[in-house]
Enzyme design. Structure first.
Site, PDB file in Angstrom:
ATOM      1  N   ASN A  53       0.804  -1.228   0.000  1.00  0.00           N
ATOM      2  CA  ASN A  53       0.000   0.000   0.000  1.00  0.00           C
ATOM      3  C   ASN A  53       0.838   1.280   0.000  1.00  0.00           C
ATOM      4  O   ASN A  53       0.308   2.372  -0.184  1.00  0.00           O
ATOM      5  CB  ASN A  53      -0.945   0.016   1.206  1.00  0.00           C
ATOM      6  CG  ASN A  53      -0.203  -0.001   2.521  1.00  0.00           C
ATOM      7  OD1 ASN A  53       0.344  -1.038   2.889  1.00  0.00           O
ATOM      8  ND2 ASN A  53      -0.189   1.115   3.234  1.00  0.00           N
ATOM      9  N   LEU A  56       7.990   1.110  -1.569  1.00  0.00           N
ATOM     10  CA  LEU A  56       8.468   0.155  -2.560  1.00  0.00           C
ATOM     11  C   LEU A  56       7.376  -0.796  -3.008  1.00  0.00           C
ATOM     12  O   LEU A  56       7.264  -1.119  -4.193  1.00  0.00           O
ATOM     13  CB  LEU A  56       9.633  -0.659  -1.981  1.00  0.00           C
ATOM     14  CG  LEU A  56      10.987   0.023  -1.837  1.00  0.00           C
ATOM     15  CD1 LEU A  56      11.948  -0.917  -1.131  1.00  0.00           C
ATOM     16  CD2 LEU A  56      11.533   0.411  -3.197  1.00  0.00           C
ATOM     17  N   TYR A 215      17.522  -4.399  13.234  1.00  0.00           N
ATOM     18  CA  TYR A 215      17.082  -4.319  11.839  1.00  0.00           C
ATOM     19  C   TYR A 215      18.082  -5.045  10.944  1.00  0.00           C
ATOM     20  O   TYR A 215      17.690  -5.845  10.084  1.00  0.00           O
ATOM     21  CB  TYR A 215      16.958  -2.864  11.395  1.00  0.00           C
ATOM     22  CG  TYR A 215      16.542  -2.726   9.947  1.00  0.00           C
ATOM     23  CD1 TYR A 215      15.224  -2.952   9.563  1.00  0.00           C
ATOM     24  CD2 TYR A 215      17.471  -2.405   8.957  1.00  0.00           C
ATOM     25  CE1 TYR A 215      14.844  -2.849   8.227  1.00  0.00           C
ATOM     26  CE2 TYR A 215      17.100  -2.302   7.624  1.00  0.00           C
ATOM     27  CZ  TYR A 215      15.782  -2.521   7.268  1.00  0.00           C
ATOM     28  OH  TYR A 215      15.405  -2.437   5.952  1.00  0.00           O
TER      29      TYR A 215
END
Length: 334
Positions: A53, A56, A215
């Site tokens: 949505n 990317l 991350y």
């Protein structure tokens, strides 16, 4: 004198950023690189994109829709996804592609929360009941630099969403991908994998938590997962490859704190240096549909070209151990 020097330095930095921005604006913009193609290239193909949505994922969905694919948008926020789907249909119609009714490329919105294994299972159950085939799975969704929080199942959020949620999703859809072969799996990682380590003693970051490290660890896990999955899929005519998109202007970095006074300069620099979502999506699109990578599996790509990996991302024993532990964590039973 000191104040004047600081002011001069700031003006020089601002002037340099403006010059680079002007060059970027006036220079050639190759929005569609090697990943582009003619409308109809993906006609008859069904593609699932997680996090489609925005950013990317949205750019990838728009391009594959333009190429004639049936695109399933797997998104956490259904309302936002429906809004994005409406915009994509309108954009395609205005560009002279499929009509608003989606007669060529089609968009389907489904709710998928990768921070909930229950949601992943429900999503897959519904998809397997409704979809006769799945030609491409793009594991795109992700979270970045978020404060320490846990998923519904008690996993550290970045590892839980970026790795474990996609691990379960992919495994539950492997049967459909195999029956639809030749089919492809595309995994979106990051160059920041280089700064991650897989600590099997603290995968849930209970002992300590660092946003950046966690991350990077989740992105390293994406690569190890891809390489182990490629090994397991040998001979099935299902390929899986992993990529880094580069530095892209998206809302993925919404948790990064930038001082108020520095934001205008940061925004200008990001506009001058960072890729647009469409530019960043080119490698995802390339791996999803290009004939150049037919039969290619277990490789790492950037800017539509294969790149080398650090040794730690090619450690087969770590990849196997991570796979086995991930199976236990998500509740897959052999």
């Amino acid at each position: 004198m000191a104040v004047a020097s600081v002011a001069a330095a700031l003006l020089a930095a601002l002037g340099g950023a403006l010059w680079l921005a002007a060059r970027r604006f006036s220079g050639p913009r190759n929005q569609r690189q090697q990943g582009g193609g003619d409308p109809g290239l993906m006609h008859g193909k069904t593609v699932l994109i997680t996090g489609a949505n925005s950013g990317l994922g949205r750019a990838t969905a728009a391009e594959l829709l333009r190429l004639g694919a049936r695109v399933i948008m797997g998104c956490r926020d259904r309302a936002r996804a429906e809004e994005a789907a409406g915009q994509l249909r309108q954009e395609l119609c205005q560009a002279g592609g499929a009509g608003p009714d989606g007669t060529d490329g089609q968009l389907v919105v489904k709710e998928l929360d990768l921070a909930s294994l229950r949601s992943v299972r429900a999503f897959c159950q519904e998809l397997l009941q409704e979809e006769p085939r799945l030609d491409v799975l793009i594991n795109n969704a992700g979270v970045f630099h978020c404060p320490y929080t846990k998923t519904e199942d008690g996993f550290e959020m970045q590892f839980g969403v970026n790795h474990l949620g996609h691990f379960l999703l992919t495994n539950l859809l492997l049967g459909l991908l195999k029956s639809s072969a030749p089919s492809r799996i595309v995994v979106v990682s990051s160059k920041l994998y280089k700064y991650g380590e897989i600590n099997f003693e603290d995968l849930n970051s209970e002992q300590s938590y660092n946003k950046s490290f966690c991350y990077s660890r989740s992105k390293l896990a994406n690569i190890l997962f891809t390489r182990e999955l490629a090994r397991r899929l040998e001979g099935t005519n299902v390929t899986v490859n992993v990529l880094h998109p580069g530095i892209v202007r998206t809302n993925l970095g919404r948790h990064i704190h930038i001082p108020l006074l520095a934001r205008p300069l940061f925004n200008l620099v990001s506009w001058a240096f960072f890729k647009t979502p469409l530019e960043g999506a080119q490698t995802s699109i390339y791996l999803a549909c290009s004939p150049d990578v037919e039969g290619v599996s277990g490789r790492y790509f950037g800017d539509c070209k294969e790149e080398e990996l650090l040794p730690k991302a090619m450690d087969e024993s770590v990849a196997r151990k991570l796979w086995d532990i991930s199976e236990v964590m998500v509740g897959i039973l052999k």
